[in-house]
Enzyme design. Structure first.
Site, mmCIF file in Angstrom:
data_model
loop_
_atom_site.group_PDB
_atom_site.id
_atom_site.type_symbol
_atom_site.label_atom_id
_atom_site.label_comp_id
_atom_site.label_asym_id
_atom_site.label_seq_id
_atom_site.Cartn_x
_atom_site.Cartn_y
_atom_site.Cartn_z
ATOM 1 N N ASP A 20 0.820 -1.216 0.000
ATOM 2 C CA ASP A 20 0.000 0.000 0.000
ATOM 3 C C ASP A 20 0.857 1.270 0.000
ATOM 4 O O ASP A 20 1.962 1.284 0.548
ATOM 5 C CB ASP A 20 -0.908 -0.023 1.240
ATOM 6 N N ASN A 37 -11.283 -2.045 -5.100
ATOM 7 C CA ASN A 37 -10.503 -1.118 -5.937
ATOM 8 C C ASN A 37 -11.209 -0.748 -7.251
ATOM 9 O O ASN A 37 -10.820 0.199 -7.922
ATOM 10 C CB ASN A 37 -9.098 -1.677 -6.228
HETATM 11 C C1 IPE Z 1 -5.567 -2.487 -0.128
HETATM 12 O O1 IPE Z 1 -5.184 -1.178 -0.286
HETATM 13 C C2 IPE Z 1 -5.614 -3.170 -1.464
HETATM 14 C C3 IPE Z 1 -4.339 -3.375 -2.136
HETATM 15 C C4 IPE Z 1 -3.168 -3.065 -1.666
HETATM 16 C C5 IPE Z 1 -4.432 -3.983 -3.424
HETATM 17 P P1 IPE Z 1 -6.256 -0.002 -0.438
HETATM 18 O O2 IPE Z 1 -5.489 1.251 -0.585
HETATM 19 O O3 IPE Z 1 -7.225 -0.334 -1.505
HETATM 20 O O4 IPE Z 1 -7.020 -0.095 0.949
HETATM 21 P P2 IPE Z 1 -7.735 1.055 1.799
HETATM 22 O O5 IPE Z 1 -8.661 1.779 0.866
HETATM 23 O O6 IPE Z 1 -6.679 1.940 2.343
HETATM 24 O O7 IPE Z 1 -8.436 0.298 2.881
HETATM 25 C C1 IPE Z 2 -1.658 0.235 -3.387
HETATM 26 O O1 IPE Z 2 -1.388 1.600 -3.407
HETATM 27 C C2 IPE Z 2 -1.888 -0.334 -4.772
HETATM 28 C C3 IPE Z 2 -3.280 -0.657 -5.064
HETATM 29 C C4 IPE Z 2 -4.290 -0.616 -4.244
HETATM 30 C C5 IPE Z 2 -3.560 -1.104 -6.412
HETATM 31 P P1 IPE Z 2 -2.561 2.658 -3.443
HETATM 32 O O2 IPE Z 2 -2.959 2.860 -4.855
HETATM 33 O O3 IPE Z 2 -3.674 2.234 -2.538
HETATM 34 O O4 IPE Z 2 -1.856 3.946 -2.890
HETATM 35 P P2 IPE Z 2 -2.401 4.930 -1.773
HETATM 36 O O5 IPE Z 2 -2.766 4.075 -0.580
HETATM 37 O O6 IPE Z 2 -3.610 5.608 -2.340
HETATM 38 O O7 IPE Z 2 -1.283 5.839 -1.485
HETATM 39 MG MG MG Z 3 -4.023 2.498 -0.572
#
Ligand code: IPE
Ligand code: IPE
Ligand code: MG
Length: 268
Positions: A32, A80
């Site tokens: 993340d 997502n």
């Molecule tokens: C969790 O991260 C999903 C992945 C890393 C693929 P998110 O960024 O989607 O989760 P939240 O929204 O912070 O809970």
């Molecule tokens: C994790 O990074 C990757 C995916 C969920 C695909 P994020 O895209 O959630 O990045 P942040 O959390 O918004 O910084």
């Molecule tokens: Mg994220």
């Protein structure tokens, strides 16, 4: 001394602190922080996703070298899809490109690759690459890489409940036979031991619908580092922290044969 050597020295020192007998066999990672990393640098979020791929490549190498056997990474959750269509499209395209460019090396490294999640909504071209990669690497036995895409822990549990209900209504099993073992056998991770360690980067302290069943007794390590900045050093720190934990599994301490002395305890 070059910068590279400084890094190497640091990792050599850190890896000396690792007990090779206590390396987790299965590590799960919520990768993340890609978007925040890019925005902080004044780039679009996609830049962070690109950098995230090279970090994943490094962590696969490091965990394999350390003696881990399974790495399960969260790449795209069922939630997502709520992101802007442009970001979703970018990610799906990225998965496809990375698979095309990396699958040979993955295969040469004797890594078996498996995708976990509901693949139905993905474009045919991506699905084809996924099936090809899984079948190409299916007999590799050095290391298992599970990539969770369109994965949600609740959805997985509902799927298992449905399968068991169907088997029960067709008479294949009796409702009284439903137990943890049977439940495990219907999970998307069937046959794979539960992760001993879950790492989440970017400082967020939540599970975000990841492996809800399988993480029941995993140790959780939250790294403050955003995924694109995660590296070998940060991974080794997580392993060292994991090795310091007392995994009691509901018991009192790891040495279960200590006698229980209740001679000073008199209930009122
Ligand atoms: C969790 O991260 C999903 C992945 C890393 C693929 P998110 O960024 O989607 O989760 P939240 O929204 O912070 O809970
Ligand atoms: C994790 O990074 C990757 C995916 C969920 C695909 P994020 O895209 O959630 O990045 P942040 O959390 O918004 O910084
Ligand atoms: Mg994220």
């Amino acid at each position: 001394m070059s910068f590279g050597k400084v890094i190497d020295k640091k990792n050599t020192d850190l890896s000396k602190s690792i007990d090779k007998q206590k390396v987790p066999e299965h590590v799960a990672i919520i990768m993340d922080g890609n978007g925040r990393w890019a925005i902080k640098k004044g780039f679009p979020r996609s830049f962070g996703h690109n950098k995230g791929v090279s970090v994943l490549k490094e962590i696969i190498k490091v965990s394999k070298k350390l003696g881990c056997k399974v790495l399960t990474v969260y790449a795209f959750s069922t939630e997502n899809w709520t992101r802007p269509i442009k970001e979703v499209d970018f990610l799906l395209n990225l998965f496809s490109e990375v698979l095309k460019n990396e699958i040979e090396e993955i295969h040469e490294e004797l890594i078996k690759i498996k995708f976990i999640g509901d693949l139905t909504p993905f474009p045919d071209a991506l699905k084809k690459r996924i099936y090809f990669s899984e079948s190409l690497t299916k007999n590799n036995n050095k290391f298992l890489l599970n990539i969770c895409i369109n994965y949600g822990g609740r959805q997985e549990i509902v799927k298992v409940a449905k399968e068991l209900a169907l088997k029960s209504s067709s008479g294949e099993i009796k409702p009284s036979e439903v137990n943890e073992e049977l439940f495990n056998s219907e999970l998307l991770t069937q046959g794979i031991k539960d992760p001993e360690l879950l790492i989440r980067t970017s400082g967020e302290k939540r599970i975000s619908n990841f492996l809800l069943w399988q993480l029941a007794y995993s140790e959780i390590y939250i790294s403050e580092v955003l995924w694109p900045d995660f590296n070998e050093t940060e991974f080794l720190k997580a392993i060292i922290d994991y090795q310091s934990r007392d995994r009691r599994f509901g018991g009192i301490e790891s040495s279960p044969n200590e006698s229980f002395d209740d001679s000073h305890f008199s209930p009122q």
